[in-house]
Design an enzyme around this catalytic site. Structure first.
Site, mmCIF file in Angstrom:
data_model
loop_
_atom_site.group_PDB
_atom_site.id
_atom_site.type_symbol
_atom_site.label_atom_id
_atom_site.label_comp_id
_atom_site.label_asym_id
_atom_site.label_seq_id
_atom_site.Cartn_x
_atom_site.Cartn_y
_atom_site.Cartn_z
ATOM 1 N N HIS A 27 2.063 4.230 -3.061
ATOM 2 C CA HIS A 27 1.994 5.690 -2.935
ATOM 3 C C HIS A 27 3.289 6.305 -3.449
ATOM 4 O O HIS A 27 3.278 7.250 -4.237
ATOM 5 C CB HIS A 27 1.810 6.095 -1.465
ATOM 6 C CG HIS A 27 0.433 5.929 -0.934
ATOM 7 N ND1 HIS A 27 -0.701 6.315 -1.627
ATOM 8 C CD2 HIS A 27 -0.011 5.458 0.264
ATOM 9 C CE1 HIS A 27 -1.774 6.068 -0.895
ATOM 10 N NE2 HIS A 27 -1.377 5.551 0.261
ATOM 11 N N HIS B 126 0.841 -1.202 0.000
ATOM 12 C CA HIS B 126 0.000 0.000 0.000
ATOM 13 C C HIS B 126 0.876 1.252 0.000
ATOM 14 O O HIS B 126 0.722 2.148 -0.843
ATOM 15 C CB HIS B 126 -0.915 -0.030 1.233
ATOM 16 C CG HIS B 126 -1.751 1.196 1.410
ATOM 17 N ND1 HIS B 126 -3.117 1.180 1.245
ATOM 18 C CD2 HIS B 126 -1.432 2.468 1.761
ATOM 19 C CE1 HIS B 126 -3.603 2.394 1.475
ATOM 20 N NE2 HIS B 126 -2.591 3.194 1.789
ATOM 21 N N GLU B 127 1.805 1.328 0.958
ATOM 22 C CA GLU B 127 2.649 2.510 1.078
ATOM 23 C C GLU B 127 3.641 2.603 -0.081
ATOM 24 O O GLU B 127 3.924 3.702 -0.580
ATOM 25 C CB GLU B 127 3.394 2.491 2.414
ATOM 26 C CG GLU B 127 2.492 2.647 3.631
ATOM 27 C CD GLU B 127 1.690 3.940 3.600
ATOM 28 O OE1 GLU B 127 2.202 4.969 3.105
ATOM 29 O OE2 GLU B 127 0.532 3.928 4.061
#
Length: 215
Positions: A25, A21-22
């Site tokens: 980003h 997820h990170e």
């Protein structure tokens, strides 16, 4: 009785899913011209760079222990919005990359679990536990991060769509947003659980519709 295999699966899947997820980003920001995440060492699969002990480990495991919808978070990836192509819309793309990653991961775990039959067996087996955790935890991460409260990802998307007055309010709220998030988790448990429960099950129904057609 505590399902040890499921707790272990939640721990493993939460680390894996939160890192991706990170990472996405940061990768999306890098693709749009901002190197802040790369220079901060966040374009990596090293869990120590991303994990927040409370949001990434303790909270997901505790939620699994009490049988509540599982979700969590990580250390936010640093982004310099002035470097992003597309301005507010570029920032919105960076924000949506995280929840979208979790949505795709949930669908992949669903496909694996569906076609192997592991989703329909007792989660006493580690394989079934990992498939179940992969689906529900990733949908939990997706739905939780789409809540439009700063600094959650949903607020970045709302910011790009909102009129100037709302944007000014959200900039002010940014300083206190994480406090509001914790209050929502602690005091709004029933409301948050219902949102997560119905959201997860609606998306799973959509996954079934894609794979086997209307039921």
């Amino acid at each position: 009785m505590i399902n040890v295999n499921y707790i272990i699966a939640v721990f493993i899947v939460s680390i894996f899913s939160i890192i991706l997820h990170e990472l996405m980003h940061g990768v999306t920001a890098y693709a749009l011209g901002d190197q802040t995440a790369r220079l901060s060492g966040r374009l990596t699969l090293n869990p120590l760079k991303h994990i927040d002990p409370v949001m990434s480990i303790i909270m997901p495991v505790c939620l699994a222990l009490i049988g509540a919808p599982v979700f969590g978070g990580a250390k936010p990836v640093p982004i310099n919005t002035r470097n992003l192509k597309g301005g507010e819309w570029g920032f919105a793309l960076v924000a949506i990359a995280g929840p979208l990653t979790n949505f795709i991961l949930a669908f992949i775990f669903f496909l694996i679990g569906h076609f192997t039959g592991l989703l329909y067996t007792d989660t006493a087996s580690i394989g079934a536990s990992i498939c179940a955790a992969g689906v529900y935890l990733n949908l939990g991460l997706c739905l939780f991060n789409l809540i439009p409260i700063p600094p959650l990802d949903g607020s970045r998307v709302l910011y790009a769509l909102a009129p100037e007055g709302v944007q000014n309010f959200m900039r002010t709220m940014e300083m206190y947003g994480i406090v509001v998030v914790y209050i929502l988790i602690i005091a709004g448990g029933t409301l948050l659980s219902n949102y997560m429960y119905y959201g997860q099950n609606s998306i799973i129904d959509f996954f079934y519709w894609i794979v086997v057609g209307p039921r």
